[in-house]
Design a protein around this motif. Structure first.
Motif, PDB file in Angstrom:
ATOM      1  N   PHE A  60       0.829  -1.195   0.000  1.00 38.30           N
ATOM      2  CA  PHE A  60       0.000   0.000   0.000  1.00 38.30           C
ATOM      3  C   PHE A  60       0.859   1.238   0.000  1.00 38.30           C
ATOM      4  O   PHE A  60       1.969   1.253   0.523  1.00 38.30           O
ATOM      5  CB  PHE A  60      -0.919   0.036   1.236  1.00 38.30           C
ATOM      6  N   SER A  61       0.308   2.313  -0.595  1.00 37.48           N
ATOM      7  CA  SER A  61       0.865   3.651  -0.468  1.00 37.48           C
ATOM      8  C   SER A  61      -0.216   4.523   0.159  1.00 37.48           C
ATOM      9  O   SER A  61      -1.399   4.388  -0.174  1.00 37.48           O
ATOM     10  CB  SER A  61       1.265   4.220  -1.831  1.00 37.48           C
ATOM     11  N   ILE A  62       0.166   5.397   1.083  1.00 39.37           N
ATOM     12  CA  ILE A  62      -0.774   6.304   1.733  1.00 39.37           C
ATOM     13  C   ILE A  62      -0.249   7.718   1.519  1.00 39.37           C
ATOM     14  O   ILE A  62       0.856   8.051   1.966  1.00 39.37           O
ATOM     15  CB  ILE A  62      -0.904   5.993   3.236  1.00 39.37           C
ATOM     16  N   LEU A  63      -1.021   8.553   0.812  1.00 41.08           N
ATOM     17  CA  LEU A  63      -0.571   9.878   0.414  1.00 41.08           C
ATOM     18  C   LEU A  63      -1.433  10.967   1.033  1.00 41.08           C
ATOM     19  O   LEU A  63      -2.666  10.860   1.065  1.00 41.08           O
ATOM     20  CB  LEU A  63      -0.616  10.021  -1.111  1.00 41.08           C
ATOM     21  N   ARG A  64      -0.776  12.029   1.494  1.00 43.67           N
ATOM     22  CA  ARG A  64      -1.489  13.192   2.009  1.00 43.67           C
ATOM     23  C   ARG A  64      -1.966  14.057   0.846  1.00 43.67           C
ATOM     24  O   ARG A  64      -1.341  14.070  -0.222  1.00 43.67           O
ATOM     25  CB  ARG A  64      -0.576  14.007   2.926  1.00 43.67           C
ATOM     26  N   PRO A  65      -3.032  14.815   1.057  1.00 38.01           N
ATOM     27  CA  PRO A  65      -3.509  15.702  -0.009  1.00 38.01           C
ATOM     28  C   PRO A  65      -2.619  16.930  -0.150  1.00 38.01           C
ATOM     29  O   PRO A  65      -1.801  17.235   0.719  1.00 38.01           O
ATOM     30  CB  PRO A  65      -4.917  16.091   0.470  1.00 38.01           C
ATOM     31  N   GLY A  66      -2.795  17.627  -1.272  1.00 38.53           N
ATOM     32  CA  GLY A  66      -2.129  18.914  -1.450  1.00 38.53           C
ATOM     33  C   GLY A  66      -0.799  18.889  -2.160  1.00 38.53           C
ATOM     34  O   GLY A  66      -0.146  19.935  -2.264  1.00 38.53           O
ATOM     35  N   TYR A  67      -0.361  17.724  -2.674  1.00 37.11           N
ATOM     36  CA  TYR A  67       0.936  17.628  -3.332  1.00 37.11           C
ATOM     37  C   TYR A  67       0.778  17.091  -4.755  1.00 37.11           C
ATOM     38  O   TYR A  67       0.085  16.082  -4.974  1.00 37.11           O
ATOM     39  CB  TYR A  67       1.881  16.693  -2.570  1.00 37.11           C
ATOM     40  N   GLU A  68       1.433  17.748  -5.691  1.00 40.94           N
ATOM     41  CA  GLU A  68       1.507  17.216  -7.051  1.00 40.94           C
ATOM     42  C   GLU A  68       2.358  15.951  -7.035  1.00 40.94           C
ATOM     43  O   GLU A  68       3.311  15.843  -6.254  1.00 40.94           O
ATOM     44  CB  GLU A  68       2.129  18.264  -7.972  1.00 40.94           C
TER      45      GLU A  68
END
Length: 289
Positions: free
Chosen positions: A75-83
């Motif tokens: 899994f990858s877990i990404l925060r919002p707000g980044y290109e």
């Protein structure tokens, strides 16, 4: 950019997608990716990406500058707000759960019984987590089946995933303690009356919690404590019990029994009946004549 914007931007075939309002505060997608690279504008939501195929993936997003061989269960877990910029070695399939950040923070307040100043998801490029893996699989399966009681069951699965993410993949800043209240006799009666009058509808956790005047998280926990079963299981039991009563004590055609008890179609009713009573509705009616 929200999930719909990602759908238009990425070089992928959309295998499965939630409809508007199907998962309050969340969206789920299953993508079949082709090509070999893409660039995605900053996301509006938290993204939990489950890799379903082997592929060499390179990602530049926020603090992540990584390359790894992804396998099913990663899994990858990404925060919002980044290109983000992605490259990969071969076509692959991935499931993505998009979680609204404000809803996630509100949910944290409900879970911790505290007002939450902020919730920060811990981004990860490659992590193994069996709870996320199983939860996303069940959620995608439930969206494909869309059987009776689906709304409540989907809500329960999203709740489980959010609680797990809060415990293991996020940091929260808490303020004053919140008092959760209790499911008293009056609330219990109001909720059961609402269920009995709406068995023909696709009942959801948010509507039941609203009747009780509680948050979804506290309602689900207190409901199970009072009735010995989670809301979705209780509703399914009441539907099958109502159907059995109508089969035995009325001349209502079976196709009409389906409609007034909230089953998707007659085959769903028959399968549920067989699981519950080891007999089909038609066989039960014939035996009672």
């Amino acid at each position: 950019m929200d999930a719909t914007g990602v759908d238009r931007r990425v070089p992928a075939r959309l295998v499965l997608a939630t409809r508007d309002g199907q998962l309050p505060g969340a969206d789920l997608r299953v993508y079949q990716f082709h090509s070999h690279q893409t660039q995605v504008p900053p996301l509006r939501d938290i993204a939990v990406i489950g890799w379903q195929s082997r592929a060499q993936i390179a990602l530049r997003c926020g603090a992540i500058r990584s390359r790894a061989q992804m396998s099913p269960g990663d899994f990858s877990i990404l925060r919002p707000g980044y290109e983000s910029t992605w490259q990969w070695s071969r076509g692959f399939q991935a499931t993505v759960l998009y979680l609204n950040e404000r809803r996630f923070a509100d949910f944290a307040s409900e879970v911790f019984d505290h007002h939450v100043d902020s919730v920060t998801i811990r981004e990860s490029f490659q992590v193994q987590d069996s709870v996320i893996h199983h939860g996303l699989f069940l959620l995608a399966t439930e969206l494909r089946r869309d059987e009776f009681g689906a709304a409540l069951y989907r809500d329960a699965l999203v709740t489980q995933l959010c609680v797990h993410l809060l415990r293991h993949h996020a940091e929260s800043r808490l303020r004053a303690h919140r008092h959760p209240g209790a499911l008293n006799a009056a609330q219990a009666q109001q909720v059961t009356d609402y269920i009995e009058h709406n068995l023909d509808s696709d009942l959801c956790l948010s509507s039941l919690a609203r009747v009780a005047g509680l948050s979804q998280y506290h309602f689900a926990r207190l409901f199970k404590k009072r009735f010995g079963a989670p809301p979705h299981a209780y509703v399914q039991r009441r539907r099958i019990e109502r159907a059995r009563h109508l089969v035995l004590h009325s001349d209502m055609p079976l196709k009409e029994v389906v409609g007034v008890t909230g089953f998707c179609d007659q085959s769903h009713l028959t399968r549920a009946f067989r699981r519950a009573f080891d007999i089909t509705p038609a066989e039960l009616r014939r035996s009672s004549d």
